[in-house]
Scaffold this motif. Sequence first.
Motif, PDB file in Angstrom:
ATOM      1  N   ALA A   1      -7.179  20.223 -66.197  1.00 30.26           N
ATOM      2  CA  ALA A   1      -6.460  21.478 -66.431  1.00 30.26           C
ATOM      3  C   ALA A   1      -4.978  21.259 -66.696  1.00 30.26           C
ATOM      4  O   ALA A   1      -4.307  22.136 -67.245  1.00 30.26           O
ATOM      5  CB  ALA A   1      -6.642  22.425 -65.248  1.00 30.26           C
ATOM      6  N   ASP A   2      -4.442  20.106 -66.313  1.00 31.06           N
ATOM      7  CA  ASP A   2      -3.011  19.824 -66.486  1.00 31.06           C
ATOM      8  C   ASP A   2      -2.710  18.941 -67.696  1.00 31.06           C
ATOM      9  O   ASP A   2      -1.556  18.567 -67.912  1.00 31.06           O
ATOM     10  CB  ASP A   2      -2.453  19.156 -65.227  1.00 31.06           C
ATOM     11  CG  ASP A   2      -2.465  20.090 -64.033  1.00 31.06           C
ATOM     12  OD1 ASP A   2      -2.470  21.329 -64.233  1.00 31.06           O
ATOM     13  OD2 ASP A   2      -2.470  19.592 -62.891  1.00 31.06           O
TER      14      ASP A   2
ATOM     15  N   ASP B   1      -5.497  29.761 -62.619  1.00 29.05           N
ATOM     16  CA  ASP B   1      -4.653  29.813 -61.419  1.00 29.05           C
ATOM     17  C   ASP B   1      -5.410  30.224 -60.158  1.00 29.05           C
ATOM     18  O   ASP B   1      -5.231  29.596 -59.114  1.00 29.05           O
ATOM     19  CB  ASP B   1      -3.441  30.724 -61.644  1.00 29.05           C
ATOM     20  CG  ASP B   1      -2.424  30.101 -62.592  1.00 29.05           C
ATOM     21  OD1 ASP B   1      -2.536  28.885 -62.890  1.00 29.05           O
ATOM     22  OD2 ASP B   1      -1.525  30.843 -63.042  1.00 29.05           O
TER      23      ASP B   1
ATOM     24  N   ASP C   1      -6.438  26.293 -73.580  1.00 29.98           N
ATOM     25  CA  ASP C   1      -5.029  26.041 -73.865  1.00 29.98           C
ATOM     26  C   ASP C   1      -4.628  26.629 -75.223  1.00 29.98           C
ATOM     27  O   ASP C   1      -3.602  27.302 -75.330  1.00 29.98           O
ATOM     28  CB  ASP C   1      -4.768  24.528 -73.834  1.00 29.98           C
ATOM     29  CG  ASP C   1      -3.312  24.192 -74.085  1.00 29.98           C
ATOM     30  OD1 ASP C   1      -2.487  24.469 -73.196  1.00 29.98           O
ATOM     31  OD2 ASP C   1      -3.003  23.665 -75.178  1.00 29.98           O
TER      32      ASP C   1
ATOM     33  N   SER D   1      -4.523  29.581 -70.071  1.00 26.90           N
ATOM     34  CA  SER D   1      -4.447  28.648 -68.938  1.00 26.90           C
ATOM     35  C   SER D   1      -4.230  29.346 -67.605  1.00 26.90           C
ATOM     36  O   SER D   1      -4.681  28.857 -66.565  1.00 26.90           O
ATOM     37  CB  SER D   1      -3.343  27.616 -69.167  1.00 26.90           C
ATOM     38  OG  SER D   1      -3.666  26.813 -70.276  1.00 26.90           O
TER      39      SER D   1
ATOM     40  N   VAL E   1     -10.150  22.199 -62.742  1.00 24.73           N
ATOM     41  CA  VAL E   1      -9.045  22.128 -61.783  1.00 24.73           C
ATOM     42  C   VAL E   1      -9.305  21.126 -60.656  1.00 24.73           C
ATOM     43  O   VAL E   1      -8.481  21.000 -59.748  1.00 24.73           O
ATOM     44  CB  VAL E   1      -8.707  23.524 -61.191  1.00 24.73           C
ATOM     45  CG1 VAL E   1      -8.268  24.478 -62.279  1.00 24.73           C
ATOM     46  CG2 VAL E   1      -9.870  24.085 -60.406  1.00 24.73           C
TER      47      VAL E   1
ATOM     48  N   HIS F   1      -3.399   9.668 -70.085  1.00 26.04           N
ATOM     49  CA  HIS F   1      -3.203  10.596 -68.970  1.00 26.04           C
ATOM     50  C   HIS F   1      -4.252  10.414 -67.875  1.00 26.04           C
ATOM     51  O   HIS F   1      -4.607  11.369 -67.179  1.00 26.04           O
ATOM     52  CB  HIS F   1      -3.198  12.037 -69.488  1.00 26.04           C
ATOM     53  CG  HIS F   1      -2.056  12.321 -70.398  1.00 26.04           C
ATOM     54  ND1 HIS F   1      -0.775  12.549 -69.942  1.00 26.04           N
ATOM     55  CD2 HIS F   1      -1.983  12.387 -71.753  1.00 26.04           C
ATOM     56  CE1 HIS F   1       0.023  12.751 -70.971  1.00 26.04           C
ATOM     57  NE2 HIS F   1      -0.688  12.657 -72.078  1.00 26.04           N
TER      58      HIS F   1
ATOM     59  N   CYS G   1      -4.730  12.444 -64.323  1.00 26.54           N
ATOM     60  CA  CYS G   1      -4.225  13.808 -64.426  1.00 26.54           C
ATOM     61  C   CYS G   1      -5.395  14.788 -64.362  1.00 26.54           C
ATOM     62  O   CYS G   1      -6.459  14.521 -64.925  1.00 26.54           O
ATOM     63  CB  CYS G   1      -3.479  13.953 -65.752  1.00 26.54           C
ATOM     64  SG  CYS G   1      -2.716  15.553 -66.033  1.00 26.54           S
TER      65      CYS G   1
ATOM     66  N   ARG H   1      -7.247  27.285 -58.863  1.00 24.99           N
ATOM     67  CA  ARG H   1      -6.352  26.277 -58.277  1.00 24.99           C
ATOM     68  C   ARG H   1      -6.035  26.629 -56.822  1.00 24.99           C
ATOM     69  O   ARG H   1      -6.004  25.765 -55.965  1.00 24.99           O
ATOM     70  CB  ARG H   1      -5.045  26.186 -59.049  1.00 24.99           C
ATOM     71  CG  ARG H   1      -5.182  25.577 -60.417  1.00 24.99           C
ATOM     72  CD  ARG H   1      -3.814  25.655 -61.106  1.00 24.99           C
ATOM     73  NE  ARG H   1      -3.860  25.242 -62.477  1.00 24.99           N
ATOM     74  CZ  ARG H   1      -3.735  23.983 -62.901  1.00 24.99           C
ATOM     75  NH1 ARG H   1      -3.581  23.015 -62.033  1.00 24.99           N
ATOM     76  NH2 ARG H   1      -3.776  23.705 -64.179  1.00 24.99           N
TER      77      ARG H   1
ATOM     78  N   ARG I   1     -10.353  14.712 -62.548  1.00 24.86           N
ATOM     79  CA  ARG I   1      -9.215  14.028 -63.167  1.00 24.86           C
ATOM     80  C   ARG I   1      -9.670  13.272 -64.409  1.00 24.86           C
ATOM     81  O   ARG I   1     -10.809  12.817 -64.492  1.00 24.86           O
ATOM     82  CB  ARG I   1      -8.571  13.076 -62.162  1.00 24.86           C
ATOM     83  CG  ARG I   1      -8.017  13.856 -60.971  1.00 24.86           C
ATOM     84  CD  ARG I   1      -7.192  13.008 -60.041  1.00 24.86           C
ATOM     85  NE  ARG I   1      -6.646  13.838 -58.972  1.00 24.86           N
ATOM     86  CZ  ARG I   1      -5.542  14.559 -59.066  1.00 24.86           C
ATOM     87  NH1 ARG I   1      -4.848  14.560 -60.179  1.00 24.86           N
ATOM     88  NH2 ARG I   1      -5.125  15.286 -58.058  1.00 24.86           N
TER      89      ARG I   1
END
Length: 71
Positions: free
Chosen positions: A25-26, A65, A56, A61, A10, A19, A22, A68, A13
Amino acid sequence: MNPEDLEKLVTLRMPFGKHAGCLIADLPGPYLNWFAREGFPNGQIGRLLQLMHEIDHNGLSELLDPLRRGS
């Protein structure tokens, strides 16, 4: 897996590719699936991509949270 790896998902990048920039985690599931088929890169980034793919793929996922929110 180290517990720190979840935090890295999280905060780090994606350093290259379609990507780049990004959060790991995204990253979209199809992109992670592509790596699973074609091969994960060596080193830390490959290990993290493989971990994120497992999270995933198994629908976990939401477990990221709380991390994050703490970031």
